[in-house]
Design an enzyme around this catalytic site. Structure first.
Site, PDB file in Angstrom:
ATOM      1  N   GLU A 147      -1.157  14.094  -2.631  1.00  9.39           N
ATOM      2  CA  GLU A 147      -0.904  13.430  -1.288  1.00  9.39           C
ATOM      3  C   GLU A 147      -0.420  14.357  -0.352  1.00  9.39           C
ATOM      4  O   GLU A 147       0.152  14.146   0.629  1.00  9.39           O
ATOM      5  CB  GLU A 147      -0.013  12.339  -1.297  1.00  9.39           C
ATOM      6  CG  GLU A 147      -0.571  11.113  -2.182  1.00  9.39           C
ATOM      7  CD  GLU A 147       0.310  10.080  -2.232  1.00  9.39           C
ATOM      8  OE1 GLU A 147       1.452   9.885  -1.683  1.00  9.39           O
ATOM      9  OE2 GLU A 147      -0.126   8.888  -2.810  1.00  9.39           O
ATOM     10  N   LYS A 205      -2.200  -2.034   0.737  1.00  8.62           N
ATOM     11  CA  LYS A 205      -3.377  -1.190   0.333  1.00  8.62           C
ATOM     12  C   LYS A 205      -4.666  -1.993   0.094  1.00  8.62           C
ATOM     13  O   LYS A 205      -4.921  -2.907  -0.669  1.00  8.62           O
ATOM     14  CB  LYS A 205      -3.072  -0.559  -1.100  1.00  8.62           C
ATOM     15  CG  LYS A 205      -2.022   0.628  -0.964  1.00  8.62           C
ATOM     16  CD  LYS A 205      -1.574   0.904  -2.557  1.00  8.62           C
ATOM     17  CE  LYS A 205      -0.470   2.172  -2.395  1.00  8.62           C
ATOM     18  NZ  LYS A 205      -0.061   2.441  -3.779  1.00  8.62           N
TER      19      LYS A 205
END
Length: 432
Positions: free
Chosen positions: A205, A341
């Site tokens: 990430e 999400k």
């Protein structure tokens, strides 16, 4: 003119080099939409099913040709003739076509790719930005970013159990300034790591993944970076964790040795809560995600009773963007925030329902990326469309993360004086 004439999927690669889906939707008018689907590394056991091929001779079994075929041969046939602007009807038609509670037949990845592409095609047909199409005229709130600048757990090889260490520039006056603060802290951190002889390679990430001596070493190094960049911890910039504790929970024990080796502790649920409270008392922490295991409901309730007024307690694996789990959490007083999400649930309609339910209950909603991302920036538009107020989309490196930040800069620019960056006010679930 806004009638769907074709739906087409192809296999593409995500930011980890693993296959995912890209879906295109075409209309009579020539309006067009494209959606790409992210993928997680640490996934909740109750998430909607991501359909993979399982053919070990191809991409190690991670191929998505089955999902691609489901779009091209089943979903496309069902959706041709629909008005691209009827998002709810299209999403519900795909859910019915799948017919399973977890989208296991067609694959949540197949369905989500279509759902995103449909929304983009509708926005293109109406000649308005995606965030305006999804959110309407009251769309104005730029999200406070949670920037994952240290990666641990399943997102890196660093010997730290917690998966993410984040900075939250909640004291900034605008999103643009918040992004600048974050970038400056990121570069200050890189310099500090180099001076200590630690690695500056980045994880999935975009955060660094050095071999720290433990959790507190990581936290104190981040605080030093904040100060070095010229900002005040606990006033201008705050801290956040994603513990991802389901990754090291086993038979009632939070087993830190899984990631930290002999140095790691083994904690009961009560000891885990005590440890989290110690960290909150010691450091300027404003948000903690998945501090308890996804099935440890008693632990979640006890943690929320202890700390729920002081710190944002976000359910990710715990809620999996699912209104059934969220409704139970609200009823039982577990957590005070939900991570959103899109691929955990599989359609934009269900995603928006979860955000709405959270807001009505006084919970916050944090729109989030996955560790396996693409250049698709839909979540940036979703965060603004829903006035969610918070976004988690990685560090200040890697184009798959920066794509979302750059889209938010564009949106802030387009909104002009209407744009609102709420900073600390985005944490309306906190009482102290």
């Amino acid at each position: 003119m806004s009638i769907i004439t074709d739906v087409y999927a192809r296999e593409v690669l995500d930011s980890r080099g693993n296959p995912t889906l890209e879906v295109e939707v075409y209309t009579e008018s020539g309006a067009f939409g494209r959606g790409m689907v992210p993928s997680g590394a640490s996934t909740g056991e109750h998430e909607a099913v991501e359909l993979r091929d399982g053919d070990k001779s191809r991409y190690g079994g991670l191929g998505t040709q089955k999902a691609v075929d489901n779009v091209n041969n089943i979903i496309a046939e069902a959706l041709i003739g629909y008005d691209v602007r009827d998002q709810q009807a299209i999403d519900k038609a795909m859910i019915a076509l799948d017919g399973t509670p977890n989208k296991g037949k067609l694959g949540a990845n197949a369905i989500l790719g279509v759902s995103i592409a449909v929304a983009r095609a509708a926005a293109d047909f109406l000649e308005i930005p995606l965030y305006s199409y999804l959110g309407g005229f009251n769309t104005k709130v730029l999200p406070t970013p949670m920037m994952n600048i240290i990666n641990g757990g399943s997102h890196s090889d660093a010997p730290i159990a917690f998966q993410e260490f984040m900075i939250v520039p909640a004291g900034a006056p605008t999103f643009k300034e918040a992004l600048r603060w974050g970038a400056e802290i990121f570069h200050a951190l890189k310099k500090i790591l180099k001076e200590r002889g630690l690695e500056t390679a980045v994880g999935d990430e975009g955060g660094f993944a050095p071999k720290f001596d433990g959790t507190e070493d990581a936290v104190e190094t981040i605080i030093k970076a904040i100060e070095t960049a010229g900002y005040k911890p606990g006033e201008e910039v705050f801290l956040g964790f994603d513990c991802a504790s389901s990754e090291f929970y086993d038979n009632g024990v939070y087993d830190y040795t899984k990631f930290e080796g002999e140095k790691g502790a083994k904690r009961s649920a009560a000891e885990q809560i005590d440890y989290i409270e110690e960290l909150v008392n010691k450091y300027p922490i404003i948000t903690i995600e998945d501090a308890m295991d996804e099935n440890d409901w008693d632990g979640w309730k006890a943690l929320t009773a202890r700390l729920g007024d002081r710190v944002q307690l976000v359910g990710d694996d715990f809620f999996v963007t699912n209104t059934d789990y969220l409704a139970r959490g609200i009823k039982e007083g577990a957590a005070n925030s939900i991570l959103i999400k899109v691929n955990q649930i599989g359609t934009l309609t269900e995603t928006f329902e979860a955000i709405e339910m959270a807001k009505e209950a006084g919970y916050t909603a944090v729109v989030s990326h996955r560790s396996g991302e693409t250049e698709d920036s839909t979540i940036a538009d979703i965060s603004v469309a829903t006035n969610a107020g918070q976004i988690k989309t990685g560090s200040l490196s890697r184009t798959d993360r920066i794509a979302k930040y750059n889209q938010l800069l564009r949106i802030e620019d387009q909104l002009g004086e209407v744009a609102e960056y709420r900073g600390l006010k985005s944490f309306y679930n906190l009482k102290k």
